[in-house]
Design a protein around this motif. Structure first.
Motif, PDB file in Angstrom:
ATOM      1  N   ALA A 143       0.853  -1.190   0.000  1.00  0.00           N
ATOM      2  CA  ALA A 143       0.000   0.000   0.000  1.00  0.00           C
ATOM      3  C   ALA A 143       0.885   1.235   0.000  1.00  0.00           C
ATOM      4  O   ALA A 143       1.826   1.331   0.798  1.00  0.00           O
ATOM      5  N   VAL A 144       0.602   2.155  -0.894  1.00  0.00           N
ATOM      6  CA  VAL A 144       1.296   3.438  -0.940  1.00  0.00           C
ATOM      7  C   VAL A 144       0.274   4.515  -0.598  1.00  0.00           C
ATOM      8  O   VAL A 144      -0.721   4.674  -1.319  1.00  0.00           O
ATOM      9  N   VAL A 145       0.509   5.220   0.481  1.00  0.00           N
ATOM     10  CA  VAL A 145      -0.431   6.249   0.931  1.00  0.00           C
ATOM     11  C   VAL A 145       0.107   7.603   0.485  1.00  0.00           C
ATOM     12  O   VAL A 145       1.101   8.092   1.006  1.00  0.00           O
ATOM     13  N   GLY A 146      -0.543   8.200  -0.502  1.00  0.00           N
ATOM     14  CA  GLY A 146      -0.104   9.474  -1.045  1.00  0.00           C
ATOM     15  C   GLY A 146       0.308   9.331  -2.495  1.00  0.00           C
ATOM     16  O   GLY A 146       1.254   8.601  -2.816  1.00  0.00           O
ATOM     17  N   GLY A 147      -0.406  10.002  -3.396  1.00  0.00           N
ATOM     18  CA  GLY A 147      -0.161   9.870  -4.822  1.00  0.00           C
ATOM     19  C   GLY A 147       0.571  11.050  -5.429  1.00  0.00           C
ATOM     20  O   GLY A 147       0.352  11.385  -6.596  1.00  0.00           O
ATOM     21  N   GLY A 148       1.456  11.677  -4.653  1.00  0.00           N
ATOM     22  CA  GLY A 148       2.324  12.706  -5.215  1.00  0.00           C
ATOM     23  C   GLY A 148       3.420  12.063  -6.039  1.00  0.00           C
ATOM     24  O   GLY A 148       3.389  10.870  -6.353  1.00  0.00           O
ATOM     25  N   ILE A 149       4.443  12.849  -6.371  1.00  0.00           N
ATOM     26  CA  ILE A 149       5.507  12.312  -7.218  1.00  0.00           C
ATOM     27  C   ILE A 149       6.257  11.188  -6.514  1.00  0.00           C
ATOM     28  O   ILE A 149       6.613  10.179  -7.132  1.00  0.00           O
ATOM     29  N   ALA A 150       6.472  11.293  -5.189  1.00  0.00           N
ATOM     30  CA  ALA A 150       7.200  10.252  -4.464  1.00  0.00           C
ATOM     31  C   ALA A 150       6.405   8.959  -4.411  1.00  0.00           C
ATOM     32  O   ALA A 150       6.923   7.877  -4.712  1.00  0.00           O
ATOM     33  N   GLY A 151       5.134   9.049  -4.026  1.00  0.00           N
ATOM     34  CA  GLY A 151       4.308   7.857  -3.949  1.00  0.00           C
ATOM     35  C   GLY A 151       4.083   7.230  -5.312  1.00  0.00           C
ATOM     36  O   GLY A 151       4.108   6.000  -5.470  1.00  0.00           O
ATOM     37  N   SER A 152       3.867   8.052  -6.322  1.00  0.00           N
ATOM     38  CA  SER A 152       3.620   7.537  -7.670  1.00  0.00           C
ATOM     39  C   SER A 152       4.849   6.832  -8.225  1.00  0.00           C
ATOM     40  O   SER A 152       4.735   5.758  -8.840  1.00  0.00           O
ATOM     41  N   ALA A 153       6.028   7.415  -8.032  1.00  0.00           N
ATOM     42  CA  ALA A 153       7.253   6.789  -8.531  1.00  0.00           C
ATOM     43  C   ALA A 153       7.475   5.434  -7.878  1.00  0.00           C
ATOM     44  O   ALA A 153       7.813   4.448  -8.544  1.00  0.00           O
ATOM     45  N   ALA A 154       7.270   5.363  -6.558  1.00  0.00           N
ATOM     46  CA  ALA A 154       7.439   4.091  -5.853  1.00  0.00           C
ATOM     47  C   ALA A 154       6.413   3.068  -6.332  1.00  0.00           C
ATOM     48  O   ALA A 154       6.742   1.891  -6.554  1.00  0.00           O
ATOM     49  N   ALA A 155       5.169   3.500  -6.499  1.00  0.00           N
ATOM     50  CA  ALA A 155       4.115   2.585  -6.924  1.00  0.00           C
ATOM     51  C   ALA A 155       4.387   2.022  -8.316  1.00  0.00           C
ATOM     52  O   ALA A 155       4.247   0.808  -8.558  1.00  0.00           O
ATOM     53  N   LEU A 156       4.787   2.881  -9.249  1.00  0.00           N
ATOM     54  CA  LEU A 156       5.044   2.429 -10.609  1.00  0.00           C
ATOM     55  C   LEU A 156       6.187   1.425 -10.642  1.00  0.00           C
ATOM     56  O   LEU A 156       6.100   0.369 -11.286  1.00  0.00           O
ATOM     57  N   LYS A 157       7.284   1.754  -9.959  1.00  0.00           N
ATOM     58  CA  LYS A 157       8.445   0.871 -10.013  1.00  0.00           C
ATOM     59  C   LYS A 157       8.151  -0.462  -9.336  1.00  0.00           C
ATOM     60  O   LYS A 157       8.525  -1.529  -9.845  1.00  0.00           O
ATOM     61  N   LEU A 158       7.473  -0.435  -8.198  1.00  0.00           N
ATOM     62  CA  LEU A 158       7.145  -1.680  -7.517  1.00  0.00           C
ATOM     63  C   LEU A 158       6.218  -2.552  -8.368  1.00  0.00           C
ATOM     64  O   LEU A 158       6.373  -3.779  -8.425  1.00  0.00           O
TER      65      LEU A 158
END
Length: 483
Positions: free
Chosen positions: A17-32
């Protein structure tokens, strides 16, 4: 253009789970998701990367004299990685750095840092030619004497500048050169469109079947579940009602709200939050295509740094590092022993949640125009062009000059991104992936690579631009900010 799903690369599929869809959360979500994780990305807002449109790429931190050389070199690396992953986001024009007579600093003091950044950039290109994203290393910066600028002021403006000298013509023609020390520095530090990054992230997420994006979804409770294998329960509310899910790993990527998630997790953390704003103005007669212009100054004084960032159609973004422009009295707050979430005063909190009153927009934008006009007299007739670009910035620890921050870990299977500049997002994602791999939740081969994000590659520029313009319209910004 038909988009094809991106195939995950790992045989191990943890739920994250990634809480927060800013640039940091989005980058982590995409790569994972690319590495095989099943990702749920929660964003309270209506779309991903909702922050104010960013204006510049900190390709070495030359704007910040107070930060260390080490941070500058780290920012350079992160900026290059950002350009490699988000190729359609760059606004390619140089930045001009100047030191006015009212500033105690000297232009020559910038040179040792510029040489270090240039040498490091050359080394990065030698390691991998694909790192040449800011032009040739030998052209990274150039100096201009007063005599050179006075000669350039006699030349005709160029509609599409190609050479360093052509970019300097509008600066030479319009600045009050008698107010400055010399030399000026032109550095290849470009602009970056956060609206085009937001568009890229949305399009990329749609190519990853195992990355579920939940917008307008606010996390209301998190809890570490008992058991031999750590798992987290995440409760969230959406327009469809209340929901709950369980995951193997939790990433707190809530930006300035990160402390609220830490509080839910019963974790203490020292951090600061700073409220800042930039302003939009149209200049009726900008006279040519401008570089970004930085006038150095002492932060928090009436002579604080002034910054002019160009966009198409005569639109400019303005910063002024004074209490009447970008900075706010009481705008820098710290966490407490009882809460990891710093609390801004009521007036600034209202701005974040409810927006600005019209008279304050007029007043602050006028102050920003006035501040820049001290050095650029013809800018005095610029007018308000839209709502301010404002937000709160988290700074881990207690050093307000920190810029190259990334990620920290706490408790079982819990990470928090703590980036200050958006170019640090990919570095934070890589560190989180390495932690997840060490925990055995990803296969050993899934270690991450800053320089690749498969889901953002192969997108057509026009496709990204069209969506970025739609996002600008939805967020009530001028379309020029997307272009």
């Amino acid at each position: 253009m038909q988009m094809h799903p991106v195939t995950a690369t790992s045989s191990v599929s943890p739920q994250v789970a990634v809480v927060g869809g800013g640039i940091a959360g989005s980058a982590a979500a995409l790569k994972l998701a690319e590495l095989g994780a099943k990702v749920s990305l929660f964003e309270a807002g209506p779309s991903l990367v909702n922050g104010p449109p960013a204006c510049h790429l900190h390709a070495g931190g030359n704007l910040y004299r107070e930060i260390s050389d080490e941070q500058c070199l780290k920012l350079l690396e992160q900026s290059i990685h950002t350009l490699r992953v988000f190729p359609h986001a760059v606004n390619q024009r140089p930045t001009v750095i100047s030191v006015p007579l009212n500033d105690p600093g000297e232009p020559e003091a910038l040179l040792p840092r510029l040489r270090k950044v240039q040498a490091h950039y050359a080394a990065l290109i030698e390691q991998d030619p694909a790192n040449q994203k800011l032009g040739p290393a030998e052209d990274y910066y150039r100096l201009y004497s007063r005599e050179q600028l006075e000669a350039l002021a006699e030349q005709e403006l160029v509609a599409q500048p190609q050479s360093p000298d052509e970019w300097m013509i509008p600066v030479a023609k319009n600045l009050d050169l008698s107010a400055f020390k010399f030399p000026f520095v032109q550095v290849q530090e470009y602009g970056l469109s956060l609206l085009r990054i937001a568009a890229t992230v949305k399009l990329a997420s749609e190519r990853l079947p195992n990355c579920q994006v939940f917008t307008q979804s606010k996390v209301t409770h998190i809890e570490l579940l008992p058991g031999a294998t750590p798992r987290w329960r995440v409760d969230y509310s959406s327009p469809q009602g209340s929901h709950s899910t369980e995951v193997d790993y939790l990433i707190n990527a809530c930006g300035y709200r990160s402390g609220s998630i830490d509080d839910m997790a019963k974790l203490s953390r020292s951090r600061m939050v700073e409220f800042k704003a930039a302003y939009l103005a149209t200049w009726p007669n900008p006279q040519g295509r401008w570089p970004e212009l930085i006038v150095h100054g002492e932060r928090g004084t009436p002579n604080g740094m002034a910054q002019l960032t160009p966009y198409p159609d005569g639109l400019f973004q303005l910063h002024g590092m004074t209490d009447t422009v970008t900075l706010f009295k009481g705008g820098l707050v710290s966490s407490s022993e009882s809460s990891a979430q710093p609390e801004l005063d009521a007036s600034l909190s209202r701005k974040l949640t409810q927006g600005w009153q019209a008279e304050e927009v007029e007043q602050r934008t006028a102050e920003a125009v006035k501040h820049m006009s001290r050095y650029l007299p013809s800018f005095s007739n610029a007018k308000v062009a839209g709502r301010p670009l404002f937000g709160a910035q988290q700074i881990p620890g207690s050093d307000p000059s920190l810029r190259a921050a990334s990620v920290s870990f706490d408790k079982a299977h819990y990470a928090r991104t703590e980036i200050v500049k958006f170019s640090s997002a990919l570095s934070a994602a890589e560190q989180i992936i390495e932690n997840i791999r060490e925990l055995g939740l990803l296969s050993p081969a899934a270690c991450g690579d800053l320089n690749t994000l498969q889901s953002t590659q192969g997108l057509a520029y026009q496709q990204v631009l069209t969506l970025a313009e739609q996002l600008a319209e939805q967020r009530n910004y001028p379309l020029s900010l997307a272009r």
